[in-house]
Each structure stands twice: as structure tokens, then as C-alpha cells.
Design a protein around this motif. Structure first.
Motif, PDB file in Angstrom:
ATOM      1  N   ARG A 206       0.850  -1.356   0.040  1.00 27.21           N
ATOM      2  CA  ARG A 206      -0.397  -0.011   0.102  1.00 27.21           C
ATOM      3  C   ARG A 206       0.904   1.291   0.019  1.00 27.21           C
ATOM      4  N   LYS A 207       0.225   2.407  -0.494  1.00 26.51           N
ATOM      5  CA  LYS A 207       0.857   3.562  -0.634  1.00 26.51           C
ATOM      6  C   LYS A 207       0.263   4.478   0.343  1.00 26.51           C
ATOM      7  N   TYR A 208       0.917   4.732   1.562  1.00 29.35           N
ATOM      8  CA  TYR A 208       0.417   5.711   2.464  1.00 29.35           C
ATOM      9  C   TYR A 208       0.428   6.912   2.449  1.00 29.35           C
ATOM     10  N   PRO A 209      -0.291   7.873   2.771  1.00 27.16           N
ATOM     11  CA  PRO A 209      -0.208   9.405   2.593  1.00 27.16           C
ATOM     12  C   PRO A 209       0.704   9.838   3.942  1.00 27.16           C
ATOM     13  N   GLU A 221      10.268  -0.513  16.238  1.00 29.87           N
ATOM     14  CA  GLU A 221      10.180   0.986  15.567  1.00 29.87           C
ATOM     15  C   GLU A 221       9.181   1.566  15.092  1.00 29.87           C
ATOM     16  N   LEU A 222       8.981   3.098  15.280  1.00 33.16           N
ATOM     17  CA  LEU A 222       7.808   3.608  14.601  1.00 33.16           C
ATOM     18  C   LEU A 222       8.193   4.643  13.912  1.00 33.16           C
ATOM     19  N   TRP A 223       7.422   4.680  12.597  1.00 33.91           N
ATOM     20  CA  TRP A 223       7.901   5.612  11.338  1.00 33.91           C
ATOM     21  C   TRP A 223       7.098   6.711  11.038  1.00 33.91           C
ATOM     22  N   LEU A 224       7.188   7.965  10.746  1.00 34.80           N
ATOM     23  CA  LEU A 224       6.425   8.773  10.206  1.00 34.80           C
ATOM     24  C   LEU A 224       6.521   8.893   8.766  1.00 34.80           C
ATOM     25  N   ILE A 225       5.548   8.802   7.848  1.00 37.58           N
ATOM     26  CA  ILE A 225       5.547   9.097   6.635  1.00 37.58           C
ATOM     27  C   ILE A 225       5.522  10.513   6.303  1.00 37.58           C
ATOM     28  N   ARG A 226       6.479  11.210   5.712  1.00 44.09           N
ATOM     29  CA  ARG A 226       6.577  12.635   5.440  1.00 44.09           C
ATOM     30  C   ARG A 226       7.317  12.792   4.271  1.00 44.09           C
ATOM     31  N   ASP A 227       6.724  13.649   3.438  1.00 41.85           N
ATOM     32  CA  ASP A 227       7.545  13.912   2.205  1.00 41.85           C
ATOM     33  C   ASP A 227       7.903  12.666   1.466  1.00 41.85           C
ATOM     34  N   PHE A 381      -0.178  40.785  14.978  1.00 40.26           N
ATOM     35  CA  PHE A 381       0.360  39.313  14.237  1.00 40.26           C
ATOM     36  C   PHE A 381      -0.221  39.419  12.888  1.00 40.26           C
ATOM     37  N   LYS A 382       0.463  39.030  11.966  1.00 42.34           N
ATOM     38  CA  LYS A 382       0.301  38.916  10.597  1.00 42.34           C
ATOM     39  C   LYS A 382      -0.747  37.917  10.251  1.00 42.34           C
ATOM     40  N   LEU A 383      -1.618  37.997   9.613  1.00 42.92           N
ATOM     41  CA  LEU A 383      -2.891  37.281   9.352  1.00 42.92           C
ATOM     42  C   LEU A 383      -2.293  36.141   8.427  1.00 42.92           C
ATOM     43  N   VAL A 384      -2.415  34.876   8.549  1.00 42.54           N
ATOM     44  CA  VAL A 384      -2.020  33.778   7.586  1.00 42.54           C
ATOM     45  C   VAL A 384      -3.317  32.875   7.266  1.00 42.54           C
ATOM     46  N   LYS A 385      -3.137  31.652   6.535  1.00 43.86           N
ATOM     47  CA  LYS A 385      -4.301  31.056   6.314  1.00 43.86           C
ATOM     48  C   LYS A 385      -4.488  30.207   7.796  1.00 43.86           C
ATOM     49  N   ALA A 386      -5.770  29.759   7.538  1.00 47.34           N
ATOM     50  CA  ALA A 386      -6.536  29.163   8.887  1.00 47.34           C
ATOM     51  C   ALA A 386      -5.669  27.862   9.269  1.00 47.34           C
ATOM     52  N   LEU A 387      -5.575  27.526  10.508  1.00 47.84           N
ATOM     53  CA  LEU A 387      -5.144  26.217  11.089  1.00 47.84           C
ATOM     54  C   LEU A 387      -5.752  25.195  10.604  1.00 47.84           C
ATOM     55  N   LYS A 388      -5.246  24.180  10.294  1.00 48.03           N
ATOM     56  CA  LYS A 388      -5.737  23.076   9.522  1.00 48.03           C
ATOM     57  C   LYS A 388      -5.637  21.723  10.574  1.00 48.03           C
ATOM     58  N   PHE A 389      -6.503  20.734  10.204  1.00 44.90           N
ATOM     59  CA  PHE A 389      -6.016  19.366  11.315  1.00 44.90           C
ATOM     60  C   PHE A 389      -4.705  18.751  11.008  1.00 44.90           C
ATOM     61  N   ARG A 390      -4.237  18.098  11.920  1.00 48.66           N
ATOM     62  CA  ARG A 390      -2.958  17.500  11.556  1.00 48.66           C
ATOM     63  C   ARG A 390      -2.803  16.527  10.455  1.00 48.66           C
ATOM     64  N   ASP A 391      -1.787  16.368   9.701  1.00 48.81           N
ATOM     65  CA  ASP A 391      -1.574  15.563   8.856  1.00 48.81           C
ATOM     66  C   ASP A 391      -1.829  14.142   9.435  1.00 48.81           C
ATOM     67  N   GLY A 392      -2.634  12.957   8.683  1.00 46.18           N
ATOM     68  CA  GLY A 392      -2.892  11.782   9.250  1.00 46.18           C
ATOM     69  C   GLY A 392      -4.137  11.672  10.187  1.00 46.18           C
ATOM     70  N   SER A 393      -4.762  12.869  10.215  1.00 46.34           N
ATOM     71  CA  SER A 393      -5.985  12.769  11.007  1.00 46.34           C
ATOM     72  C   SER A 393      -7.239  12.265  10.157  1.00 46.34           C
ATOM     73  N   LEU A 394      -8.199  11.410  10.570  1.00 47.23           N
ATOM     74  CA  LEU A 394      -9.232  11.054   9.910  1.00 47.23           C
ATOM     75  C   LEU A 394     -10.308  11.521  10.371  1.00 47.23           C
ATOM     76  N   VAL A 395     -11.158  12.122   9.538  1.00 45.51           N
ATOM     77  CA  VAL A 395     -12.209  13.157   9.768  1.00 45.51           C
ATOM     78  C   VAL A 395     -13.391  12.737   8.818  1.00 45.51           C
ATOM     79  N   LYS A 396     -14.691  13.171   9.304  1.00 51.57           N
ATOM     80  CA  LYS A 396     -15.851  13.110   8.515  1.00 51.57           C
ATOM     81  C   LYS A 396     -16.685  14.185   8.971  1.00 51.57           C
TER      82      LYS A 396
END
Length: 453
Positions: A206-209, A221-227, A381-396
Motif C-alpha cells: 500500500r501507498k500511505y499518505p 520502531e515507529l515511522w512517520l511518513i513525511r515527504d 500578528f500577521k494574518l495567515v491561512k487558517a489552522l488545519k487538522f494534523r496530517d494523518g487525521s481521519l475526519v468526517k
């Protein structure tokens, strides 16, 4: 037991960019991959055939005992009896006769009668009298599975053995495990076994995001998929500073090898580290923020004993943040509320990111109090884009069955329950959120269980 060879039916394979590794003729499958006979239930096999639009999805035939049943049941029964992975049987059906995908929509009776190539040798005719007792889809599936069990349990009866070098099509092959030896006993040719390897990897690796945490079976060992790389957490405490144990997905060791190994994650969130050049940084999420001076470092109440040593290569994994100065009130970041509108923001690194819901706060921070600050301070403070859910989160979304995984700031649809479970996700990790919280995430490509990209 006679030597069983493959039928010379070759299938057309699609390109497989995921497989960065090249075919290793000494290690086609692991023993666990071949023997994992509980990997798929009957319903999962049926769903797989339907997803592939296979002719077998609606095909019925007599089984070994002349009882008529559908193909999925025949495959499941053979896998259970022989204690052979049903995924392997599916791959074998594809390798031998292209009965799962990219084959004829209405395969010939001959393809079905000799579905796994069992008991048909090179140069032999399927009309010969000897193999006739193995003719028929049910008998072929049972024979292909049963043969692999027999090879596995009786390795000394065959020429292809673990650690013994043999010539296959002019190439020296030394099987590293019994599952690989099995494949050469069944098909003593490189091309056929490379086809099997490609099918297996295309379907089952499988190809994980990005954002997903993986752990190989029976490994600590625990591994984070990043980049699109795998990064090892140097310790469980470092992992725990960023993730929960329930998020971890267990995979085959071979699946981890599909990702190049990136730099290890050696520091907990909010660690203080000193570079090779003597500069002290505060690590917040994926950002490193340098202290403007030792005086400012002490003013924030930090002590030199808290500082860890980091190499330049380790720090290069972090994005550069602003200097921490006397004016930096929230070096660790904070969730603040506007006294005028009541709107929430996450302030950090001189920037304020709108927070559209408390669900996003809980997702990003385990314990984060909301502070009310003055309008003038918020304005600084400088306004930037909205805070998002963490990568890897499952949402509905509420009252919507569609489930997404957050990756690279996008919401990627998970199209079916079979895909969700096949990827190893757990329903208990799915967060139900408001629609606005989902809308701030652009929609990315859907997750496909058997996707190779």
C-alpha cells in the motif's frame, strides 16, 4: 508429488512507479506473506474481485468436492484448508491466466479450467491424460494453494531450497526464504516470478499518505511518513509528544522498504537544541526558532541543562522560523480569542492563523487553554491561512458518511469501507467535525488501496 510448472500465459502489467526497488530474484515473497491465510475473509475477497471488475466476481463453479459455489468462496476455502494467503491465490490467478484484471471480459473455458497452471508442465498439453484430474477452476485453486503448502512443509523434497544456488534462465538464484523457493518449484522461470512479484507489489504493498505512522510487524520502531519518506522516531517518548498509539498502523516489513529512509526524528516537540555553531533553537512542530541572545533565552525561564545537542543535518529537517525576542510573548504558540469578535486564532512565530472550530484545537493540541488578548495585541500578528487538522487525521462531517484522511493539508477521500480497513485504519480514530472545518481543506486525490504512484 510431481514437479509443477506454470502455464505459459503472460499478462500485460501496468507500470509501477512505487516500486523503487528492483526485482530481487532471491526474495520474491516473505514467508509471512505467503502463509498469512487469515489476511482476507470471503467477503473481502468478493469485494476485491468486484473492485477489479473481474469476471470471477460473478463466476460460480464446482469446488474440489463438486459443490457449486462462487469463486470467492472457492478461494477462501482453499486458503483456509491449505493455510495459504488468499492474496497469493489471487495473485497466482492473475499471473497464470489474467483472471483478475486486464484480461478478457469473458475468458475461455480453458483459462478457467487451468486457472492456476497447476499440474501443467512446460511443453505439455492440457489435453494429455495425466493432468485431467486437476482440470476445473475449483481443483486448480485448491491445487495451487495445496502445492505451496506441500512445498513449504517438505522443503527437502525439491531442488530449489533456501540458501542453495540454482541456475534459472541463466541467472544464479539463491532463495532467501521458503516462500521464494516455493515460487521456483512452481514456476522455474525468472519472467513468471517477476510478474508475480509485480502483481503482489501493485496490489498489496500500500501507498500511505504523508502524516501516517507505521510500524512493521514484530518490530519496535515507529515511522512517520513525511515527504513520501519514512522517518524513524528515535524513542517512544518523542513519538508520544506528537501522536497517539492508536494512530499506528501495523504493516509488513517489506512495505516499509517501499519508502526511502529519511532523517530520524530525534527531538520531542518543544525541545531546546543547540546547533554545531552554538546557536540555541526552540523546536515547535516542524519549525526551528532561534533565540536572539542567551539573555532572552534565560528571560523565558529556560536553563542550559534543558538544551540538547543537534547536528546541522538534523536541524535542516526543520523549517526556519523567526528569532525569539523579548517581544515574543508566545514562543510555544497559543490559542487566543479576539475580545471584539470572539474569533479564535493560533498565534506563533509572529503570525495568527484563524481557528474555525474547537475540533481543530483539540486535534492539534492536547492541552491548550484559550487566552483572551487585547485587540491591539492581536492586530500585531500577521494574518495567515487558517489552522488545519494534523496530517494523518481521519475526519468526517456530521451527518455525512464520507471519511477523509488529512495529508499535506488536503482532505483525501477514502472511497469505501474496504479501502479504509485495507489500509489498516481504525473506525475509533475517525473524528466527526463540522462542515466548515472540512471546507478549509482542499480536496485531494482519493485514497486507493491498490494504488501505485
Amino acid at each position: 508429488m510431481k514437479k509443477l510448472l506454470a502455464v505459459a500465459f503472460l499478462l500485460v502489467l501496468l507500470p509501477s512507479p512505487l516500486l523503487a526497488a528492483t526485482f530481487n530474484p532471491n526474495n520474491i515473497l516473505s514467508d509471512h506473506e505467503l502463509m498469512d491465510y487469515t489476511s482476507m475473509g470471503r467477503d473481502a475477497i468478493q469485494q476485491f474481485l468486484e473492485a477489479k471488475k473481474s469476471f470471477l466476481a460473478k463466476f460460480t463453479a464446482p469446488d474440489l468436492n463438486e459443490v457449486t459455489m462462487n469463486a470467492a468462496q472457492i478461494i477462501f476455502n482453499a486458503a483456509t484448508t491449505a493455510r495459504i494467503n488468499p492474496k497469493y491465490i489471487l495473485a497466482l490467478l492473475q499471473k497464470e491466466q489474467s483472471l483478475i484484471e486486464h484480461g478478457p471480459t469473458n475468458p475461455s473455458q480453458s483459462r478457467l479450467d487451468w486457472a492456476t497452471g497447476y499440474a501443467v508442465c512446460d511443453g505439455c498439453s492440457t489435453d494429455d491424460p495425466l493432468p485431467q484430474k486437476y482440470k476445473g477452476f475449483g481443483k486448480q485453486v485448491d491445487g495451487g494453494a495445496g502445492a505451496n503448502r506441500f512445498y513449504f512443509d517438505n522443503p527437502g523434497k525439491f531442488n530449489f531450497r533456501v540458501g542453495v544456488t540454482s541456475q534459472v534462465d541463466g541467472t544464479a538464484v539463491t532463495p532467501e526464504n521458503q516462500a521464494t523457493a516455493n515460487q521456483y518449484i512452481y514456476t522455474p522461470h525468472l519472467h513468471g516470478n517477476e510478474n508475480l512479484w509485480k502483481i503482489w507489489n501493485r496490489w498489496w504493498n500500500r501507498k500511505y499518505p504523508n502524516g501516517v505512522v507505521l510500524q512493521a510487524k514484530d518490530a519496535p520502531e515507529l515511522w512517520l511518513i513525511r515527504d513520501s519518506m519514512r522517518h524513524r522516531f528515535a524513542s517512544k517518548s518523542i513519538f508520544a509528544s506528537r501522536h497517539n498509539q492508536t494512530e499506528v498502523i501495523t504493516v509488513e516489513p517489506a512495505e516499509l522498504q517501499n519508502y526511502d529512509e529519511g532523517a530520524a526524528i530525534k527531538f520531542s516537540n518543544y525541545s531546546l537544541v543547540k546547533s554545531e555553531r552554538g546557536m540555541t533553537f526552540l523546536l515547535v512542530d516542524e519549525t526551528k526558532r532561534p533565540f536572539l541572545s542567551d539573555k532572552i533565552f534565560r528571560q523565558f525561564g529556560y536553563h542550559p541543562d534543558e538544551v540538547l545537542t543537534a547536528t546541522d543535518d538534523e536541524l535542516n529537517e526543520y523549517k526556519n522560523g523567526r528569532f525569539i525576542s523579548e517581544a515574543d510573548i508566545y514562543p510555544l504558540g497559543a490559542v487566543v480569542k479576539s475580545p471584539v469578535s470572539g474569533e479564535l486564532y493560533y498565534v506563533h512565530n509572529g503570525e495568527k492563523a484563524p481557528v474555525v472550530s474547537e475540533a481543530i484545537i483539540k486535534n492539534n493540541f492536547r492541552k491548550q487553554k484559550v487566552l483572551t488578548i487585547s485587540a491591539d495585541e492581536l492586530q500585531s500578528f500577521k494574518l495567515v491561512k487558517a489552522l488545519k487538522f494534523r496530517d494523518g487525521s481521519l475526519v468526517k462531517a456530521t451527518e455525512d458518511p464520507a471519511v477523509y484522511v488529512i495529508s499535506d493539508g488536503m482532505k483525501r477521500p477514502i472511497p469505501s469501507e474496504a479501502t479504509f480497513l485495507g489500509m489498516g485504519w481504525k473506525w475509533g480514530n475517525v473524528q466527526t467535525v463540522d462542515r466548515l472545518s472540512l471546507m478549509i481543506h482542499p480536496t485531494g486525490s482519493k485514497i486507493e488501496l491498490n494504488q501505485v504512484n
